[in-house]
Design a protein around this motif. Structure first.
Motif, short mmCIF file in Angstrom:
data_model
loop_
_atom_site.label_atom_id
_atom_site.label_comp_id
_atom_site.label_asym_id
_atom_site.label_seq_id
_atom_site.Cartn_x
_atom_site.Cartn_y
_atom_site.Cartn_z
N VAL A 251 -6.78 125.67 131.20
CA VAL A 251 -6.66 124.31 130.71
C VAL A 251 -5.87 124.38 129.41
O VAL A 251 -6.18 125.16 128.52
CB VAL A 251 -8.06 123.70 130.44
N ASN A 252 -4.81 123.59 129.29
CA ASN A 252 -4.02 123.61 128.06
C ASN A 252 -4.25 122.33 127.25
O ASN A 252 -4.96 121.43 127.69
CB ASN A 252 -2.53 123.84 128.36
N ARG B 5 -3.07 126.06 138.31
CA ARG B 5 -3.27 126.74 137.03
C ARG B 5 -4.74 127.07 136.89
O ARG B 5 -5.60 126.33 137.35
CB ARG B 5 -2.85 125.84 135.86
N PHE C 127 -11.22 116.66 136.19
CA PHE C 127 -10.26 117.28 135.29
C PHE C 127 -9.99 118.73 135.69
O PHE C 127 -8.84 119.17 135.78
CB PHE C 127 -10.85 117.19 133.89
N LEU D 31 -8.03 118.88 138.83
CA LEU D 31 -6.60 118.63 138.61
C LEU D 31 -5.88 119.91 138.19
O LEU D 31 -4.76 120.17 138.63
CB LEU D 31 -6.39 117.54 137.56
N CYS D 32 -6.52 120.70 137.34
CA CYS D 32 -5.91 121.97 136.93
C CYS D 32 -5.73 122.89 138.12
O CYS D 32 -4.71 123.54 138.28
CB CYS D 32 -6.75 122.66 135.87
N LEU E 78 -4.66 114.44 127.88
CA LEU E 78 -4.67 113.52 129.01
C LEU E 78 -6.08 113.00 129.25
O LEU E 78 -6.29 111.82 129.51
CB LEU E 78 -4.12 114.22 130.26
N LEU E 79 -7.04 113.88 129.15
CA LEU E 79 -8.43 113.51 129.36
C LEU E 79 -8.92 112.56 128.27
O LEU E 79 -9.69 111.64 128.53
CB LEU E 79 -9.30 114.77 129.37
N GLU F 55 -2.35 119.87 126.56
CA GLU F 55 -1.86 118.63 127.19
C GLU F 55 -2.88 118.08 128.18
O GLU F 55 -3.04 116.87 128.31
CB GLU F 55 -0.51 118.86 127.87
N ASP F 56 -3.60 118.97 128.87
CA ASP F 56 -4.66 118.54 129.79
C ASP F 56 -5.78 117.83 129.01
O ASP F 56 -6.28 116.79 129.44
CB ASP F 56 -5.26 119.74 130.53
#
Length: 125
Positions: A60-61, A57, A48, A51-52, A67-68, A63-64
């Motif tokens: 972590v926002n 970026r 995770f 991916l950021c 998604l997780l 939406e992240d």
């Protein structure tokens, strides 16, 4: 090992809180199982953060996080609800700040007009 112990301790504290609230008991084996599952889940979801980074970026926002959490409908629903509550709260704070700054700005503009009027009066005299 220390990280695993920290996860176990935190899970134990959370289980103790739930036990007090719901009037239930958790066995040591149950706490150990929850700790192990939590530790493994965090380990497998370590990608995770990668991916950021891949998305260029450093933050972590929400939406992240959504998604997780998409594999667990109840967790996704909870996170979405809390996210919406936070967004609503933030909007209310912004509105309050706008209103207070507008009120201050209105007073400042009125004070400036009074100063200009006094200045004009003194020039006429």
């Amino acid at each position: 090992q220390r990280l695993k112990a920290a996860v176990h301790y935190t899970v134990g504290c959370l289980c103790q809180d739930v036990a007090e609230d719901k009037d239930v008991q958790f066995s040591k084996q149950t706490i150990a199982a929850i700790s192990e599952i939590t530790f493994r889940q965090c380990g497998t979801e370590g990608y995770f953060l990668i991916l950021c980074r891949h998305a260029k970026r450093s933050t972590v926002n929400t939406e992240d996080v959504k998604l997780l959490a998409r594999r667990s409908n109840s967790l996704l629903k909870y996170i979405t609800q809390k996210s919406e509550e936070l967004a609503s709260s933030n909007m209310e704070l912004k509105e309050k700040k706008k209103k207070s700054s507008a009120a201050k700005g209105g007073r400042a503009a009125g004070e400036q007009e009074a100063a200009v009027t006094e200045s004009e009066d003194s020039n006429m005299a």
